[in-house]
Design a protein around this motif. Structure first.
Motif, PDB file in Angstrom:
ATOM      1  N   ALA A  18       0.830  -1.211   0.000  1.00 13.52           N
ATOM      2  CA  ALA A  18       0.000   0.000   0.000  1.00 13.52           C
ATOM      3  C   ALA A  18       0.863   1.260   0.000  1.00 13.52           C
ATOM      4  O   ALA A  18       0.469   2.288  -0.553  1.00 13.52           O
ATOM      5  CB  ALA A  18      -0.935  -0.008   1.207  1.00 13.52           C
ATOM      6  N   ASN A  38      -7.502   7.076  -6.313  1.00 10.09           N
ATOM      7  CA  ASN A  38      -8.064   6.085  -5.380  1.00 10.09           C
ATOM      8  C   ASN A  38      -7.113   4.902  -5.253  1.00 10.09           C
ATOM      9  O   ASN A  38      -6.575   4.425  -6.251  1.00 10.09           O
ATOM     10  CB  ASN A  38      -9.427   5.573  -5.873  1.00 10.09           C
ATOM     11  N   GLY A  39      -6.910   4.468  -4.023  1.00 13.46           N
ATOM     12  CA  GLY A  39      -6.071   3.292  -3.784  1.00 13.46           C
ATOM     13  C   GLY A  39      -4.579   3.570  -3.822  1.00 13.46           C
ATOM     14  O   GLY A  39      -3.761   2.646  -3.764  1.00 13.46           O
ATOM     15  N   ALA A  40      -4.191   4.872  -3.882  1.00 11.98           N
ATOM     16  CA  ALA A  40      -2.766   5.228  -3.992  1.00 11.98           C
ATOM     17  C   ALA A  40      -1.999   5.000  -2.686  1.00 11.98           C
ATOM     18  O   ALA A  40      -0.772   4.965  -2.702  1.00 11.98           O
ATOM     19  CB  ALA A  40      -2.616   6.694  -4.421  1.00 11.98           C
ATOM     20  N   GLY A  41      -2.724   4.874  -1.576  1.00 14.52           N
ATOM     21  CA  GLY A  41      -2.050   4.613  -0.301  1.00 14.52           C
ATOM     22  C   GLY A  41      -2.086   5.766   0.684  1.00 14.52           C
ATOM     23  O   GLY A  41      -1.357   5.762   1.678  1.00 14.52           O
ATOM     24  N   LYS A  42      -2.976   6.730   0.450  1.00 10.71           N
ATOM     25  CA  LYS A  42      -3.010   7.928   1.285  1.00 10.71           C
ATOM     26  C   LYS A  42      -3.510   7.612   2.710  1.00 10.71           C
ATOM     27  O   LYS A  42      -2.877   7.998   3.688  1.00 10.71           O
ATOM     28  CB  LYS A  42      -3.919   9.001   0.636  1.00 10.71           C
ATOM     29  N   THR A  43      -4.639   6.913   2.788  1.00 12.59           N
ATOM     30  CA  THR A  43      -5.178   6.594   4.117  1.00 12.59           C
ATOM     31  C   THR A  43      -4.237   5.648   4.855  1.00 12.59           C
ATOM     32  O   THR A  43      -4.052   5.767   6.075  1.00 12.59           O
ATOM     33  CB  THR A  43      -6.591   5.983   3.983  1.00 12.59           C
ATOM     34  N   THR A  44      -3.609   4.745   4.120  1.00 15.20           N
ATOM     35  CA  THR A  44      -2.643   3.841   4.769  1.00 15.20           C
ATOM     36  C   THR A  44      -1.507   4.650   5.380  1.00 15.20           C
ATOM     37  O   THR A  44      -1.066   4.375   6.505  1.00 15.20           O
ATOM     38  CB  THR A  44      -2.096   2.827   3.743  1.00 15.20           C
ATOM     39  N   GLN A  85     -11.716   9.152   7.316  1.00 11.85           N
ATOM     40  CA  GLN A  85     -12.383   9.338   6.024  1.00 11.85           C
ATOM     41  C   GLN A  85     -13.903   9.211   6.182  1.00 11.85           C
ATOM     42  O   GLN A  85     -14.663  10.004   5.675  1.00 11.85           O
ATOM     43  CB  GLN A  85     -11.853   8.304   5.044  1.00 11.85           C
ATOM     44  N   HIS A 194      -9.221  14.887  -2.166  1.00 11.47           N
ATOM     45  CA  HIS A 194      -9.482  14.804  -3.607  1.00 11.47           C
ATOM     46  C   HIS A 194      -9.977  16.149  -4.143  1.00 11.47           C
ATOM     47  O   HIS A 194      -9.985  16.369  -5.346  1.00 11.47           O
ATOM     48  CB  HIS A 194     -10.547  13.738  -3.914  1.00 11.47           C
TER      49      HIS A 194
HETATM   50  N1  LIG Z   1      -6.315  -3.278   5.937  1.00  7.96           N
HETATM   51  C1  LIG Z   1      -6.023  -3.543   4.661  1.00  7.96           C
HETATM   52  N2  LIG Z   1      -5.886  -4.819   4.221  1.00  7.96           N
HETATM   53  C2  LIG Z   1      -5.577  -5.093   2.937  1.00  7.96           C
HETATM   54  N3  LIG Z   1      -5.395  -4.149   1.982  1.00  7.96           N
HETATM   55  C3  LIG Z   1      -5.528  -2.871   2.354  1.00  7.96           C
HETATM   56  C4  LIG Z   1      -5.847  -2.484   3.701  1.00  7.96           C
HETATM   57  N4  LIG Z   1      -5.913  -1.136   3.748  1.00  7.96           N
HETATM   58  C5  LIG Z   1      -5.645  -0.681   2.511  1.00  7.96           C
HETATM   59  N5  LIG Z   1      -5.412  -1.736   1.674  1.00  7.96           N
HETATM   60  C6  LIG Z   1      -5.066  -1.650   0.245  1.00  7.96           C
HETATM   61  O1  LIG Z   1      -3.968  -0.766   0.138  1.00  7.96           O
HETATM   62  C7  LIG Z   1      -4.098   0.050  -1.029  1.00  7.96           C
HETATM   63  C8  LIG Z   1      -4.079   1.517  -0.635  1.00  7.96           C
HETATM   64  O2  LIG Z   1      -5.318   1.828   0.028  1.00  7.96           O
HETATM   65  P1  LIG Z   1      -5.594   3.234   0.726  1.00  7.96           P
HETATM   66  O3  LIG Z   1      -6.953   3.160   1.342  1.00  7.96           O
HETATM   67  O4  LIG Z   1      -4.468   3.591   1.600  1.00  7.96           O
HETATM   68  O5  LIG Z   1      -5.621   4.197  -0.536  1.00  7.96           O
HETATM   69  P2  LIG Z   1      -6.169   5.704  -0.642  1.00  7.96           P
HETATM   70  O6  LIG Z   1      -5.181   6.446  -1.468  1.00  7.96           O
HETATM   71  O7  LIG Z   1      -6.470   6.235   0.703  1.00  7.96           O
HETATM   72  O8  LIG Z   1      -7.506   5.514  -1.473  1.00  7.96           O
HETATM   73  P3  LIG Z   1      -8.857   6.408  -1.516  1.00  7.96           P
HETATM   74  O9  LIG Z   1      -8.523   7.694  -2.183  1.00  7.96           O
HETATM   75  O10 LIG Z   1      -9.784   5.574  -2.324  1.00  7.96           O
HETATM   76  O11 LIG Z   1      -9.313   6.575  -0.092  1.00  7.96           O
HETATM   77  C9  LIG Z   1      -5.367  -0.392  -1.741  1.00  7.96           C
HETATM   78  O12 LIG Z   1      -5.020  -1.346  -2.707  1.00  7.96           O
HETATM   79  C10 LIG Z   1      -6.168  -1.014  -0.608  1.00  7.96           C
HETATM   80  O13 LIG Z   1      -7.047  -1.990  -1.114  1.00  7.96           O
END
Ligand SMILES: Nc1ncnc2c1ncn2[C@@H]1O[C@H](COP(=O)(O)OP(=O)(O)OP(=O)(O)O)[C@@H](O)[C@H]1O
Length: 237
Positions: A18, A38-44, A85, A194
């Motif tokens: 992530a 989306n899914g770039a890893g920001k919330t992680t 979020q 966003h």
């Molecule tokens: N707890 C978890 N278990 C497995 N995969 C995860 C988990 N949390 C996030 N991911 C994966 O890690 C990647 C990054 O997710 P993340 O939510 O950090 O992205 P994001 O940039 O915040 O997206 P968005 O803009 O949609 O909120 C995605 O592929 C997501 O499916």
């Protein structure tokens, strides 16, 4: 000196990476936007910084303290506040009680928590909702309520996760004004957003993630003209 330093952070969930080798820093009193598709890893990344999901490798520093591996409560004590979020509002509780929940994280004294919660509601322009159930507030108001709750831990650094999503232009403007007021109090802000028209004009720097990797980091004008960013993110708009 930087307030926050993220050094070579990688976060894996099983086979999913992530965040991959991400480094950036944020100075005291700065507003930094963390953007990406989306899914770039920001919330992680937020979860790594705030102690909800420790990095698989790499380190995170707040001032001279290494905080990677801290629990969310330890991160709050160290000076990190965050919003989520999906707003975790307690809808049947009053606005004041919602903010008191945040205050209790650092101080169990009810009178003090009530006093600081009331001040924070005024600060985010929600004083009139003090005794009203949070469920009666608009989405925009609930987002500012979440900001007030995060501020109740008296953070040095506030992480805001999409506080402008779904808001109309007037509401975005109101939220931006609150962010600027927070910065003017000396609190640094790291903002996942966003809504680029909300974050670009006020950010000192923008960090762009794509597929977990940092692809750009610089002033908003530089980043928005970066071909990699246009291809990865702005091109999707
Ligand atoms: N707890 C978890 N278990 C497995 N995969 C995860 C988990 N949390 C996030 N991911 C994966 O890690 C990647 C990054 O997710 P993340 O939510 O950090 O992205 P994001 O940039 O915040 O997206 P968005 O803009 O949609 O909120 C995605 O592929 C997501 O499916």
């Amino acid at each position: 000196m930087s307030l926050l330093r993220v050094e070579n952070v990688t976060k894996r969930f099983g086979g999913i990476t992530a965040n991959q080798d991400v480094s950036f820093s944020l100075g005291a009193g700065q507003i930094v936007g963390l953007i990406g598709p989306n899914g770039a890893g920001k919330t992680t990344m937020f979860n790594c910084i705030a102690g909800y999901a420790p990095p698989t490798s790499g380190d995170i520093w707040l001032n001279d303290k290494k905080i990677s591996g801290y629990s969310p409560e330890q991160c709050a004590h160290a000076g990190i506040g965050r919003t989520f979020q999906v707003a975790r509002t307690f809808t049947s509780m009053t606005a004041l009680e919602n903010v008191m929940v945040g205050a209790f994280l650092i101080n169990r004294n009810v009178a003090k928590a009530r006093h600081s919660a009331a001040e924070l509601l005024d600060f985010v322009n929600l004083g009139q909702f003090k005794d009203k159930p949070a469920g009666s507030m608009t989405i925009s108001e609930q987002r500012r309520l979440a900001v007030a709750r995060a501020l109740a831990v008296k953070p040095k650094l506030l992480l805001m996760d999409e506080v402008m999503a779904g808001l109309n232009p007037t509401e975005v403007k109101e939220t931006v004004e609150v962010v600027l007021k927070i910065r003017d109090q000396g609190i640094s802000c790291l903002i996942v957003e966003h809504v680029l028209e909300g974050i670009m004009p006020i950010a000192d720097a923008i960090v762009v993630l794509d597929y977990g990797k940092k692809i750009a980091d610089g002033k908003p004008a530089e980043v928005s003209n970066d071909p990699k960013v246009i291809a990865a993110y702005l091109g999707d708009e």
